[in-house]
Enzyme design. Sequence first.
Site, PDB file in Angstrom:
ATOM      1  CB  CYS A   2      -6.965  -7.455  16.916  1.00 29.25           C
ATOM      2  SG  CYS A   2      -8.201  -7.731  15.526  1.00 29.25           S
ATOM      3  NE  ARG A  27      -1.763  -4.527  18.028  1.00 27.10           N
ATOM      4  CZ  ARG A  27      -0.544  -5.342  17.708  1.00 27.10           C
ATOM      5  NH1 ARG A  27       0.639  -4.813  18.117  1.00 27.10           N
ATOM      6  NH2 ARG A  27      -0.730  -6.345  17.005  1.00 27.10           N
ATOM      7  CD1 TRP A  75      -8.863  -2.798  11.575  1.00 25.94           C
ATOM      8  CD2 TRP A  75      -8.754  -4.767  10.393  1.00 25.94           C
ATOM      9  NE1 TRP A  75      -8.846  -2.661   9.961  1.00 25.94           N
ATOM     10  CE2 TRP A  75      -8.780  -3.958   9.423  1.00 25.94           C
ATOM     11  CE3 TRP A  75      -9.013  -6.351  10.096  1.00 25.94           C
ATOM     12  CZ2 TRP A  75      -8.740  -4.222   8.021  1.00 25.94           C
ATOM     13  CZ3 TRP A  75      -8.976  -6.588   8.704  1.00 25.94           C
ATOM     14  CH2 TRP A  75      -8.794  -5.462   7.649  1.00 25.94           C
ATOM     15  CG  ASN A 101      -5.322 -10.123  18.397  1.00 24.33           C
ATOM     16  OD1 ASN A 101      -6.563  -9.686  18.800  1.00 24.33           O
ATOM     17  ND2 ASN A 101      -4.030  -9.354  18.725  1.00 24.33           N
ATOM     18  N   GLY A 102      -6.480 -12.793  15.160  1.00 24.63           N
ATOM     19  CA  GLY A 102      -6.121 -13.644  13.914  1.00 24.63           C
ATOM     20  C   GLY A 102      -7.594 -14.008  13.277  1.00 24.63           C
ATOM     21  CD  GLU A 488       5.330   5.864   1.713  1.00 19.27           C
ATOM     22  OE1 GLU A 488       5.151   6.082   3.026  1.00 19.27           O
ATOM     23  OE2 GLU A 488       5.128   4.791   1.097  1.00 19.27           O
ATOM     24  CE  LYS A 492       2.964   7.159   4.951  1.00 16.41           C
ATOM     25  NZ  LYS A 492       2.675   5.973   4.239  1.00 16.41           N
ATOM     26  CD  GLU A 495      -1.144   4.549   4.307  1.00  8.98           C
ATOM     27  OE1 GLU A 495      -0.736   3.332   4.473  1.00  8.98           O
ATOM     28  OE2 GLU A 495      -0.220   5.581   4.821  1.00  8.98           O
ATOM     29  CG  HIS A 511       2.987   5.837 -22.039  1.00  9.44           C
ATOM     30  ND1 HIS A 511       3.212   5.485 -23.482  1.00  9.44           N
ATOM     31  CD2 HIS A 511       4.302   6.413 -21.745  1.00  9.44           C
ATOM     32  CE1 HIS A 511       4.480   5.665 -23.895  1.00  9.44           C
ATOM     33  NE2 HIS A 511       4.982   6.355 -22.740  1.00  9.44           N
ATOM     34  CE  LYS A 610       3.038   1.856  12.658  1.00  8.84           C
ATOM     35  NZ  LYS A 610       3.294   2.790  11.767  1.00  8.84           N
TER      36      LYS A 610
END
Length: 615
Positions: A2, A27, A75, A101-102, A488, A492, A495, A511, A610
């Site tokens: 947000c 964000r 968001w 926000n929150g 990582e 990526k 995402e 395995h 973000k």
Amino acid sequence: MCGIVGYLGTRDAYPIIIEGLKRLEYRGYDSAGIALFDGTDLKVCKTKGKVSDLETLASKEITKHGNVGIGHTRWATHGVPNDVNSHPHISNSGDLVIIHNGIIENYDSLKQELKSRGYTFKSDTDTEVLINLIEDVKKQENVKLGKAVQIALNQVIGAYAIAVFDKNKPEEVVIARLGSPLAVGVGEDEFFIASDASPFLEYTKNAIYLEDEEMAIIRFHKGIKVRKIKDDSIVPAYVQELQLNLEQIEKGGYEHFMLKEIHEQPKAITDTYRGRLLRNEAIIKMAGVEDNMKKFLNANRIIIVACGTSWHAGLVAEYIFEDLARIPVEVEYASEFRYRNPVISENDIVIAISQSGETADTLAAIKLAKSKGAFVFGVCNVVGSSIARETDAGAYTHAGPEIGVASTKAFTTQITVLTLMALRLARAKGTISSSDFRQHLLELELIPKKVEEALKSDAHIKMIADIYKDSRNCLYLGRGFNFPVALEGALKLKEISYIHAEGYPAAEMKHGPIALIDENMPIVVIATKKGHYEKVVSNIQEIKSRKGKIIGIVTEGDVQVKELADHVIEVPETLEFLSPLLTTIPLQLLSYHIAVLLGKNVDQPRNLAKSVTVE
């Protein structure tokens, strides 16, 4: 997540707020809105979609004139993304307007109480509950807006950054924060409000950052007063001069922020070790470590807490700290650490890693660790952020602003800081010889140039991306220091391209994951010469015999893997513990090019934010 932008002054607020919202798009959000006071009445416009959609709608629906206004990118938490749930929200009387926000955790009980008093609600949001709670307090207690906000916030449970104003008193805006960042830009007879400084950088470099459980009343021509929410005590308003500049948060000729930030890594790594790595003197200087050296040397163990990409940087650090400094390390997801009743003692050191310095789960983990008596060391990128203030000591990365939602230079600069710490502790403990220490410093100093070399494979990587862009699954394999890099790399790809990908230790392939391998499965294998090279080659042979498509990340001049793999991407040779700083580069570029070829929004991938400032 947000974004908040507000303005109070002599200029037209609309263009400032709209451009500010655009700068906060990184964000992550799914709707946007704006509220302006045009001199006679309150004008509100909001919509599901992007800021550009808001601009189009606003040009048809509202005036663009007025010297006070607030804007928001949302968001979704409470209520699906739609026009009604978008911010700003207006109180039942139509007088008060809020952006938030929150999350207000006890919103439902508050909502039921307000309903019993005759309040009605148009949205599914906790935010509309909050603005009506503020209005109810204002009426019931017969107090001014600032006092009403304070009383209301003492009744809520959760996290928030809010900006509120009353159309009947438009020369005043009330703001408050708990858990979500909020900054005030201070200009000549004008004030700017934002989630971070980027929206007002071109107007002022002077900023006040609210601390948790603080609120401020901003009055035109009268300045700003900061108070504690709990007891109404006055807090000095500390104005700091920002070191950011506008060029740092613009694309600089690159097609996307992510690509710009990938290419900024040589400079970011250099900036991160500059002034700390003094090779000619054979020393590492880090005040946060030096001032607390006794604690580090006497520590029973180091616990690293982080989320997402920062957690992967912590996994790399686990290998480096244990290998060089011989200190036991545990790496925890911050979100799990805080809820599993961990065993922590006064002889433990907790290292908290976060790009933004505002990650809610990591902040909660810090508070838990401190309550148990542990020494907490922060690693973050944003000066003055919550984690920087909450920790006992710390070190900043110097990556500069990272706008792309998918972290790139944050990862490599975090590894750089953690490597410097491990080397300094190894020297202090005597677990590394003087000659090896000097050699390690030299090699770390050469990493930026080697990253530049790795970046030269960009065109080759784009060609590989074109071949595999339509794959629906992908495996990433690595061993030792490069196992976290495999994780990582897979993150990526997930995402920004929305392709399912998983990272594994190469030896774990047999395995379970080996069952997935066929001629349609691309497998990225990190197979640099140092470390477990022969064992990784054996893993590659196992993949090849099952017709998997192999993309090898290899050391320059490699012959063995080149003969087996379908494609190879070369990186310069370096010491094994430094190799993650190089092997991650082609994985970043591969994900980027696949996403671009698929037409994805690389800088603002769906559903992601973000800075994750809620649980």
